[in-house]
Design an enzyme around this catalytic site. Structure first.
Site, mmCIF file in Angstrom:
data_model
loop_
_atom_site.group_PDB
_atom_site.id
_atom_site.type_symbol
_atom_site.label_atom_id
_atom_site.label_comp_id
_atom_site.label_asym_id
_atom_site.label_seq_id
_atom_site.Cartn_x
_atom_site.Cartn_y
_atom_site.Cartn_z
ATOM 1 C CB CYS A 1 17.042 2.586 -53.913
ATOM 2 S SG CYS A 1 15.792 1.294 -53.726
ATOM 3 C CG HIS B 1 7.928 -3.140 -47.374
ATOM 4 N ND1 HIS B 1 8.107 -1.795 -47.637
ATOM 5 C CD2 HIS B 1 9.157 -3.696 -47.485
ATOM 6 C CE1 HIS B 1 9.369 -1.563 -47.901
ATOM 7 N NE2 HIS B 1 10.044 -2.702 -47.815
#
Length: 716
Positions: free
Chosen positions: A206, A65
């Site tokens: 994360c 992405h």
């Protein structure tokens, strides 16, 4: 906006064998539909994101992405691969591949798609449906629900734009509310929960703040429902985060941190039973984490770091990691239970080194400039506070030298303080700085600073595990922990470990000072290999920290080491720049543009300038860089070059001993690396003339195909 995904953007028989080829195949569908205007430019943007961190997820998922100026509207393309494509996931290739493209600046749209999709990928029925769907139309219909940004339905993440107002209210405004089981009403849920419900607040995060963050949140919430436990999660994503209501936190019986980056504003959760693990543990074993925190609560264990309350207003609520009022810290030892202590130790040490480097650069360069202007007797000059002549250049040289020297006195305290900070959060700072100052006082050097930081962090972590009555918890972070930990660190550093470490440091200094001949060359080769192995990563930083540690008390040997380290670190970007100049057809158009910038980066001793090339072709670039770096490091030692400045590259040439030979060493290593990478790339091209990434050419004749996109990381 038209639908993000249509049947034309679905490929159920994706034949690509590499991630570059897979991305190109899906991107070509976007180009056909007018969603992407420049294929090569878009691929370069995707590759830049991929170079920053792999986008493969456990369970056979790949989510490449990016945001790109070449995208006209937010678009999702899907491919299903029978053979699987490696996107860097630990459990192997991905068979479900999602390519997400968002226009430049469309942060909310981009992140909403990713976070919503990540949550749905935790649903086994959802992924099974994608793997078994027989036609593209069915897949497109399935994906349109979770992927559509602004979706106000139940599929929207609770902390992303488009989340349901009633769901956010239930989480933030009703701390006692039980999340209802599917198929039950709110009344039924409230009745069964009563006051016996065990409440958990959790934080997930994360490194990219997208996929794993929301997958862990979803897994914990589902596990809580099955266990009859109320779990309220605060996903700390890359676009910021919505803070849990203080009342929700206050009412919680336990805390779960599932994170791979520091928990922001961690002090909000102080004084509660806490389970602290990596984000993947939140995805893979959420039920175990819930059981663990319940057990700790029953035993009365307060394992969370006890830090002071926020003393000022919190502002910038949703501005991300840089928000005012947030307190980002290094990783504090979180990780999977099976994660080795070696990995944790490296993380803690890198925390200290990263905070120390600015002091090294500022202090070291000021000292070096002082020597360059005032000569090697500048260290004998009187204090400029007592004697300073405005028109005398030696006074200015003394000023630079003395300011730099003061900056250098902070090296060991900062190193030790932030190692302890990385282990135990803010309570580790006081004993860490005290221990580092003791290491400086007893001449324990760089090794003493490392030991002091580890002792301080370990001491604080031990004290934090002591069960204390609730009335005393408020004074723990400001009185008890600093007092006890500083006393212990002082005792150990002065009377137990400090003197042996100081003796070892002296022996190491004497050894470096006496290095000559073969021993010096071998050390130069080893340092050169370390500098070029990971191009700015942990091994590179270890070699650099070893070199700058010797500058605190410089001698002939330590100055040679510093010269060899900087020379070797310049080689990778210079070699890539030269290779793109002499054999441009072996590189993509984007890589050739990166090569122009690499000239400046290499000359400035910024080894990371070679990362885009290494990410695109690691098996050819990294070995070539290592060989060239080893040659340069060995030659620098052979020529007995010295360096007093810790940074600066070619721009501190006047501070280098034997500068002509030094430049020859750098040039030789650059030539060797350039020759090797050109030979290896040419051999690949010759061996596969009609297949793979070399089969297709870009408009200007450079090799294109699947590998056309250069992996250009964002600035480090």
């Amino acid at each position: 906006m038209s639908e993000m995904i249509t049947a034309d953007l679905v490929d159920l028989d994706l034949a690509a064998e590499t991630k570059e080829a897979a991305v190109r195949s899906l991107a070509e569908r976007m180009v056909t539909l007018g969603r992407v205007t420049d294929l090569d430019g878009f691929l370069a943007d995707v590759a830049a994101r991929e170079a920053r961190m792999p986008t493969g997820l456990d369970g056979g998922i790949g989510i490449p992405h990016c945001r790109s100026a070449h995208v006209t509207e937010a678009t999702l393309a899907f491919g299903r691969s029978a053979r699987g494509v490696d996107f860097g996931a630990p459990d192997g290739p991905a068979d479900l591949i999602f390519l997400i493209a968002a226009p430049a600046g469309a942060d909310d749209t981009h992140l909403t798609i990713l976070s919503a999709l990540a949550r749905h990928l935790m649903d086994e029925d959802f992924t099974t449906a994608l793997r078994t769907a027989a036609d593209a139309t069915a897949v497109a219909a399935l994906l349109q629900g979770p992927a559509e940004p602004g979706d106000a339905g139940p599929d929207a993440p609770a902390d992303e734009p488009g989340a349901r107002a009633d769901e956010r209210g239930a989480r933030a405004d009703q701390p006692g509310a039980q999340v209802a089981e599917p198929g039950t009403t709110a009344t039924e849920s409230d009745t069964t929960a009563a006051d016996r419900v065990f409440r958990i607040v959790a934080v997930t995060s994360c490194p990219t703040g997208i996929a794993h963050t929301y997958m862990a949140a979803e897994a914990l919430e589902k596990a809580g429902q099955h266990a009859g436990v109320e779990v309220v999660v605060e996903p700390q994503g890359s676009a910021g985060f919505s803070r849990l209501d203080p009342a929700v936190i206050a009412a919680a019986d336990g805390v779960i941190f599932a994170h791979d980056v520091p928990v922001r504003e961690k002090e909000r959760f102080a004084g509660k039973p806490t389970v602290d693990v990596g984000v993947k543990a939140g995805i893979n074993r959420p039920a175990e984490l819930i059981a663990e925190v319940r057990a700790k609560a029953e035993r009365g264990e307060l394992t969370g770091p006890v830090t002071g309350p926020v003393t000022g207003p919190v502002t910038g609520a949703d501005s991300g990691s840089g928000a005012a009022g947030s307190h980002p810290t290094p990783l504090d030892g979180a990780g999977e239970p099976g994660e080795g202590y070696g990995t944790k130790l490296r993380t803690w040490l890198m925390s200290g080194v990263s905070y120390m480097v600015p002091f090294v650069a500022a202090g070291g360069l000021l000292i070096a400039l002082g020597f360059a202007i005032g000569g090697y007797t500048v260290d004998k000059a009187p204090s400029v506070a007592e004697h300073f002549v405005w028109t005398d250049h030696t006074s200015w040289a003394a000023l630079l030298f003395q300011v730099g020297g003061l900056a250098f006195t902070f090296l060991l305290p900062v190193l030790a303080g932030y190692i302890a900070y990385g282990m135990a959060d803010r309570p580790g700072l006081v004993p860490g700085f005290v221990g580092g100052s003791i290491a400086l006082t007893i001449n324990a050097g760089f090794l003493g600073g490392l030991a002091a930081g580890l002792i301080a962090g370990g001491t604080v972590m031990t004290v934090q595990r002591i069960r204390v009555p609730a009335p005393l918890r408020g004074i723990m972070p400001v009185v008890v922990i600093p007092l006890l930990s500083s006393a212990v660190v002082g005792l150990l550093m002065f009377l137990v470990v400090g003197k042996p470490i100081a003796s070892l440091q002296k022996a190491l200094t004497d050894w470096l000072s006496g290095l000559s001949g073969t021993n010096a060359i071998i050390l130069g080769v080893v340092l050169g290999l370390m500098m070029c192995f990971d191009l700015g990563g942990p091994l590179n930083k270890v070699a650099y920290a070893f070199a700058v540690g010797g500058l605190a008390n410089p001698n002939e040997g330590s100055l040679k080491v510093m010269a060899a380290v900087m020379a070797a670190g310049m080689v990778p970007p210079l070699a890539m720049a030269l290779a793109t100049t002499v054999r441009g057809k072996l590189f993509t158009r984007t890589e050739r543009e990166n090569g122009k910038a690499a000239w400046v980066l290499g000359a400035s001793f910024i080894t990371e300038g070679a990362i885009p090339f290494a990410a695109a072709d690691p098996l050819r670039v990294i070995p070539s860089a290592m060989v060239g770096g080893a040659v340069t490091g060995g030659l620098s030692m052979l020529f007995e070059c010295t360096l007093r400045a810790p940074h600066g590259g070619i721009f501190v040439i006047l501070l280098i001993g034997n500068p002509v030979l030094y430049l020859i060493a750098v040039a030789a290593g650059t030539a060797v690396s350039t020759g090797l990478v050109v030979l290896l790339k040419a051999a690949r091209k010759t061996g596969r003339p009609d297949q793979g990434e070399d089969a297709t050419r870009t408009e200007d004749g450079a090799a294109g195909g699947a590998g056309a996109a250069a992996k250009v990381p964002e600035p480090v």
